[in-house]
Scaffold this motif. Sequence first.
Motif, PDB file in Angstrom:
ATOM      1  N   LYS A 103       0.876  -1.284  -0.166  1.00 33.16           N
ATOM      2  CA  LYS A 103       0.105   0.032   0.185  1.00 33.16           C
ATOM      3  C   LYS A 103       0.979   1.273  -0.055  1.00 33.16           C
ATOM      4  O   LYS A 103       1.866   1.300   0.577  1.00 33.16           O
ATOM      5  N   GLY A 104       0.203   2.205  -0.790  1.00 31.27           N
ATOM      6  CA  GLY A 104       1.127   3.270  -0.870  1.00 31.27           C
ATOM      7  C   GLY A 104       2.350   3.489  -1.858  1.00 31.27           C
ATOM      8  O   GLY A 104       3.074   4.380  -1.913  1.00 31.27           O
ATOM      9  N   HIS A 105       2.491   2.462  -2.380  1.00 29.65           N
ATOM     10  CA  HIS A 105       3.740   2.335  -3.450  1.00 29.65           C
ATOM     11  C   HIS A 105       3.159   2.467  -4.774  1.00 29.65           C
ATOM     12  O   HIS A 105       4.098   2.239  -5.771  1.00 29.65           O
ATOM     13  N   SER A 129       1.295   8.589  -4.463  1.00 29.73           N
ATOM     14  CA  SER A 129       0.308   9.085  -3.251  1.00 29.73           C
ATOM     15  C   SER A 129      -0.360  10.325  -3.566  1.00 29.73           C
ATOM     16  O   SER A 129      -0.315  11.247  -2.924  1.00 29.73           O
ATOM     17  N   SER A 130      -0.495  10.507  -5.062  1.00 35.42           N
ATOM     18  CA  SER A 130      -1.400  11.627  -5.582  1.00 35.42           C
ATOM     19  C   SER A 130      -0.564  12.879  -5.366  1.00 35.42           C
ATOM     20  O   SER A 130      -1.049  14.154  -5.708  1.00 35.42           O
ATOM     21  N   SER A 131       0.641  12.718  -5.307  1.00 33.75           N
ATOM     22  CA  SER A 131       1.470  13.985  -5.469  1.00 33.75           C
ATOM     23  C   SER A 131       2.582  13.796  -6.453  1.00 33.75           C
ATOM     24  O   SER A 131       2.945  12.767  -6.984  1.00 33.75           O
ATOM     25  N   ARG A 201      10.612   6.268  -6.491  1.00 35.45           N
ATOM     26  CA  ARG A 201      10.264   5.738  -5.038  1.00 35.45           C
ATOM     27  C   ARG A 201      11.613   6.143  -4.029  1.00 35.45           C
ATOM     28  O   ARG A 201      11.269   6.241  -2.831  1.00 35.45           O
TER      29      ARG A 201
END
Length: 211
Positions: A103-105, A129-131, A201
């Motif tokens: 999650k979040g990756h 993450s929407s950024s 990442r």
Amino acid sequence: MGVTCVCQVPVAEGKSVQQTVDMLHKKLEQLGSVKQGSFWVDCETYHATGNSGGQTSKLLYLMHNSETPLSCMALFEGGPYLTADVNFDVLMLKLKSHFQNAKGHKVESRGARYRYCDFLVKVGTVTMSSSARGISVEVEYCACVVPGDCWNLMKEFMQSFLGANVPELPSVFTSKPEGLYAPSDCMDTMSQYLELFSKVRKQVNPGASVR
């Protein structure tokens, strides 16, 4: 599909990600490129829930590309790779006892497509993450499938709008047994996006264990 090069373009000094993307759009349009819709590429990371034989488990990357909307690409870290239909996403849900979604990756690149003669150019904003985390540029030379026959031409074209940010020859081509004269395919493109997303990442989470 022709020969494709995917690279990360740095944000211009004193500019935002969107302002840099707009600058690239303007340069392409000044060359005479015509906008042809939009594109997206995404990548989700899965890790094995069990560790057999004490070996380090490989990460599994599930990727999608708007150019091949009915396909799903699964890439294990370091190989092997496979192409399946979109039902593979459903299969992964059934395999959740073996593979866990990190999650979040999730990373994706979205943006505009441009056509210039035999070149297809895609300028994307890479988000996590929407950024907005960076800028991707994909250049495909549609008239050829052999990197060794067209790389110099591609490099010259990329210099016209990327300037000093022109990338080196992608390692995915040089690592093949046949070298630059092996026909390219869609997995070569996705491998390059995976490499770019992994860099993003690491920039966001330098100490993260999930690549």
